[in-house]
Design a protein around this motif. Sequence first.
Motif, PDB file in Angstrom:
ATOM      1  N   ASP A  14       2.415   1.928  -3.503  1.00  0.00           N
ATOM      2  CA  ASP A  14       1.413   2.413  -4.451  1.00  0.00           C
ATOM      3  C   ASP A  14       0.951   3.824  -4.110  1.00  0.00           C
ATOM      4  O   ASP A  14       0.699   4.648  -5.009  1.00  0.00           O
ATOM      5  N   ALA A  15       0.824   4.130  -2.816  1.00  0.00           N
ATOM      6  CA  ALA A  15       0.442   5.486  -2.409  1.00  0.00           C
ATOM      7  C   ALA A  15       1.508   6.494  -2.809  1.00  0.00           C
ATOM      8  O   ALA A  15       1.207   7.592  -3.295  1.00  0.00           O
ATOM      9  N   ARG A  16       2.764   6.120  -2.608  1.00  0.00           N
ATOM     10  CA  ARG A  16       3.861   7.021  -2.975  1.00  0.00           C
ATOM     11  C   ARG A  16       3.876   7.266  -4.483  1.00  0.00           C
ATOM     12  O   ARG A  16       4.066   8.391  -4.949  1.00  0.00           O
TER      13      ARG A  16
ATOM     14  N   ALA B 222       0.821  -1.203   0.000  1.00  0.00           N
ATOM     15  CA  ALA B 222       0.000   0.000   0.000  1.00  0.00           C
ATOM     16  C   ALA B 222       0.860   1.260   0.000  1.00  0.00           C
ATOM     17  O   ALA B 222       0.550   2.247  -0.682  1.00  0.00           O
ATOM     18  N   ALA B 223       1.956   1.226   0.754  1.00  0.00           N
ATOM     19  CA  ALA B 223       2.842   2.391   0.851  1.00  0.00           C
ATOM     20  C   ALA B 223       3.499   2.719  -0.486  1.00  0.00           C
ATOM     21  O   ALA B 223       3.588   3.890  -0.874  1.00  0.00           O
TER      22      ALA B 223
ATOM     23  N   ASN C  98      -7.079   6.319  -8.755  1.00  0.00           N
ATOM     24  CA  ASN C  98      -6.421   5.158  -8.161  1.00  0.00           C
ATOM     25  C   ASN C  98      -5.062   4.833  -8.768  1.00  0.00           C
ATOM     26  O   ASN C  98      -4.316   4.034  -8.205  1.00  0.00           O
TER      27      ASN C  98
ATOM     28  N   PHE D 292       1.303   7.096  -6.503  1.00  0.00           N
ATOM     29  CA  PHE D 292       0.141   7.934  -6.820  1.00  0.00           C
ATOM     30  C   PHE D 292       0.414   9.411  -6.547  1.00  0.00           C
ATOM     31  O   PHE D 292       0.200  10.276  -7.409  1.00  0.00           O
ATOM     32  N   HIS D 293       0.898   9.725  -5.355  1.00  0.00           N
ATOM     33  CA  HIS D 293       1.078  11.125  -4.975  1.00  0.00           C
ATOM     34  C   HIS D 293       2.211  11.798  -5.741  1.00  0.00           C
ATOM     35  O   HIS D 293       2.091  12.961  -6.139  1.00  0.00           O
TER      36      HIS D 293
END
Length: 570
Positions: free
Chosen positions: A145-147, A142-143, A199, A149-150
Amino acid sequence: MLSDIQISRDHACKPIADIATKLGINETELSLFGQNKAKVSLSVAKRLADKPNAKLVIVTAVTPTPFGEGKTVTTIGLTQAMNAIGVKTCGCIRQPSMGPVFGIKGGAAGGGYAQVVPMEELNLHLTGDIHAVSSAHNLAAAAIDARLFHETKLGAEAFTEASGLSAVNIDPENILWRRVVDHNERSLRQIEVGFGAVNGPVHSSGFDITAASELMAILALSQDLHDLRQRIGRLVLALDTHANPITAEDIGVAGAMTAIMKAAIEPTLMQTISGDPCLIHAGPFANIAHGNSSIIADNIAAKLADVVVTEAGFGSDMGFEKFSNIKVRESGYAPSAAVVVVTLKALKANSGVESQLAIDEPDLARLQAGFANLEWHINNVHQYGAPVVVAINRFPTDTAEELDWLQAKIASTRAFGCAISTAFADGAAGGAELAKLVHAATQTASNFKCLYQAEQSLEAKLMTLAEVGYGAAGVTMSDKATQQLAWLDKHGYSHMPVCIAKTPMSISHDASVKGVPRGFDLPINELRLNAGAGFVTALVGKVLTMPGLGVRPNYINIDIDANDEIIGLD
């Protein structure tokens, strides 16, 4: 004979605190999970640091077959029998994965009168270690993929301004960290993530079974919580746009992952059906993982007992090889003896000879043809330098004639000796002769050595494992594996040992080839870096890191009866 779960249920367990006290664990070093299991503090090994280590016995087997060779039965039975003959012994085994429990194997911690009890508590959840590994692993997914994305949405400069973090510039085509779940789920082997405008970016991923997670290997190979934290920080999750590694430390998720796994660092104490201590820690699957219980459990048991009995997954070409070349290299705790488990059925099945007779019927010609597989495993273990004891796990259908023939043949090999075990049916008494023989073997000289040296190149290690470890003619590298090898060399990972992921059903990479394969090339399809665990995994042949459910999975048999008891784990 009663079913395994009925034997377990009919047995009156002693309070686990009493088992701990008898072993030498103080009350303050124990965290109870009910009456039947408890976490053991790592402070035990520190308190007893000046005490010499116990003798270490590693249990392995011939090439496995669908009939089951009883390696865990032998491990537990030997632990019970050693205590019965007056040698203070502690067993160390891996925690069963729910994938095989609900898939094809059923309960996985011995059986009959040589098992860890209560059976259902051991096979379902235990104290939550596998769940902790799954949660920490998927937090990292999750980390990353979040990084991605942002940083993609904002751009590097705006991301840094908004977060106070430096951009890591993840290449979405080189996200290496897959997700995990503790079930057999073939539909999740390959997935696409990030669909939808809020997403993305879209990229390929997949799921492995939790036992194949690098975090599981880290749990098994760490010395303490601090070591666990450092190893998690070294995890390579992805590559940047210049093909440089991005670690869990770079992403800032390593500390949180360690926090999730803080309690999992402690092994779980349970008891055998004879009331003997057994520490359970880390996960299974020596075909796709390193397949051994933890260094921490061994280290604690080594200070509390005179003999520690542990096991390595599948045959000696699988878990035992990884025990020797990965685990012992990390722990420095070498075995004083090794046990190779064999059955008449296993040798007949490994003969490669077709027969009109059922596998449990007398068939001396087929047995004679299959003996080559046992002799190969004896020689394989012998080359590591520890004395080799053969345990013949006896089935009720075995004939005296065939057993006599097998014992006579083993006497002509490099084995220290052999003994018949009936621990499944007779418990500690059924393993008495084996225990005496193993104890004698531990009193002889062990000249243990690894198969290759750390300073060898990764390519040389692969060649050594193929040629010396399996008897292959050489290796064949795919274009992908060749490119990955060059990247690993360039970034300084050549010093790491190798973890071969291949079928356990043959000494070769081809499950259909029985006996003692010769002259084959070992096909290396992919190399995966496990920088935190400290090894490189080589995927060989058609191996999969996520199993699938069969046409009639074992979960069909599992339910709750009228008395609220779990049934169907056998």
